[in-house]
Motif scaffolding. Sequence first.
Motif, PDB file in Angstrom:
ATOM      1  N   VAL A  16     100.465 -57.893  32.928  1.00 27.64           N
ATOM      2  CA  VAL A  16     100.243 -59.320  32.701  1.00 27.64           C
ATOM      3  C   VAL A  16      98.764 -59.572  32.953  1.00 27.64           C
ATOM      4  O   VAL A  16      98.319 -59.527  34.092  1.00 27.64           O
ATOM      5  CB  VAL A  16     101.100 -60.195  33.638  1.00 27.64           C
ATOM      6  CG1 VAL A  16     100.832 -61.672  33.383  1.00 27.64           C
ATOM      7  CG2 VAL A  16     102.582 -59.878  33.462  1.00 27.64           C
ATOM      8  N   LEU A  38     109.288 -61.454  30.123  1.00 33.20           N
ATOM      9  CA  LEU A  38     107.875 -61.660  30.447  1.00 33.20           C
ATOM     10  C   LEU A  38     106.993 -61.480  29.211  1.00 33.20           C
ATOM     11  O   LEU A  38     106.040 -62.235  29.007  1.00 33.20           O
ATOM     12  CB  LEU A  38     107.438 -60.717  31.571  1.00 33.20           C
ATOM     13  CG  LEU A  38     107.974 -61.100  32.948  1.00 33.20           C
ATOM     14  CD1 LEU A  38     107.792 -59.960  33.937  1.00 33.20           C
ATOM     15  CD2 LEU A  38     107.285 -62.365  33.447  1.00 33.20           C
ATOM     16  N   GLY A  42     104.591 -64.374  27.651  1.00 37.61           N
ATOM     17  CA  GLY A  42     103.185 -64.168  27.294  1.00 37.61           C
ATOM     18  C   GLY A  42     102.912 -64.581  25.862  1.00 37.61           C
ATOM     19  O   GLY A  42     101.905 -65.236  25.566  1.00 37.61           O
ATOM     20  N   ILE A  47     102.043 -67.640  30.199  1.00 37.24           N
ATOM     21  CA  ILE A  47     101.259 -66.782  31.090  1.00 37.24           C
ATOM     22  C   ILE A  47     100.320 -65.960  30.205  1.00 37.24           C
ATOM     23  O   ILE A  47     100.464 -65.973  28.979  1.00 37.24           O
ATOM     24  CB  ILE A  47     102.169 -65.860  31.937  1.00 37.24           C
ATOM     25  CG1 ILE A  47     103.129 -65.048  31.058  1.00 37.24           C
ATOM     26  CG2 ILE A  47     102.924 -66.653  32.999  1.00 37.24           C
ATOM     27  CD1 ILE A  47     103.995 -64.055  31.807  1.00 37.24           C
ATOM     28  N   VAL A  50     101.241 -60.320  27.808  1.00 36.38           N
ATOM     29  CA  VAL A  50     102.024 -59.322  28.546  1.00 36.38           C
ATOM     30  C   VAL A  50     102.286 -58.140  27.632  1.00 36.38           C
ATOM     31  O   VAL A  50     102.690 -58.302  26.486  1.00 36.38           O
ATOM     32  CB  VAL A  50     103.360 -59.910  29.040  1.00 36.38           C
ATOM     33  CG1 VAL A  50     104.162 -58.864  29.819  1.00 36.38           C
ATOM     34  CG2 VAL A  50     103.117 -61.149  29.896  1.00 36.38           C
ATOM     35  N   LEU A 145     103.126 -66.351  39.236  1.00 34.38           N
ATOM     36  CA  LEU A 145     101.932 -66.154  38.418  1.00 34.38           C
ATOM     37  C   LEU A 145     101.172 -67.446  38.119  1.00 34.38           C
ATOM     38  O   LEU A 145      99.988 -67.402  37.757  1.00 34.38           O
ATOM     39  CB  LEU A 145     102.304 -65.482  37.090  1.00 34.38           C
ATOM     40  CG  LEU A 145     102.854 -64.054  37.200  1.00 34.38           C
ATOM     41  CD1 LEU A 145     103.374 -63.587  35.857  1.00 34.38           C
ATOM     42  CD2 LEU A 145     101.783 -63.097  37.737  1.00 34.38           C
TER      43      LEU A 145
END
Length: 148
Positions: A16, A38, A42, A47, A50, A145
């Motif tokens: 990440v 995840l 991403g 976030i 990833v 995160l």
Amino acid sequence: MTPSGDASIHASAVLVGDRGILIRGPSGSGKSRLAFDLILAGRAGQIPAVTLIGDDRVRLTVANGRLVVQGVPELAGMIEIRGLGIRTIAFAAEGRVGLVIDLDAADAERLPPPQALKTQVSGLEIPRIPVGRGYAALPLVLAFLTTV
């Protein structure tokens, strides 16, 4: 694990941004699912980007005082998607582990004590999230995160 780091462990890992996340847990606990969730987070911009490092088996080594996770060559770029089987996806060769997720963790609590949020791996202290059986791991990882 042998000193050369040749042995693999049953775990998954993603990158990440520049932080490797090691996902541990018993068989069927959702390691692959969390890794793919995840990756999707991403892609959705929740976030940083990833990338898969490895699914099902990874290698851990210590280099320059840091824990490094690598995928095993025979599974490079492969991830299990329950209901679809083994799929191929872009992958990173390695990452510096900055977080450990323990799925089906017996010590998971609503308000965990500070010592439960750290683990020792190969003699190095790494931040940790213990996730209890039946609880969704993704919101906890996203919170870790994206909050201080």
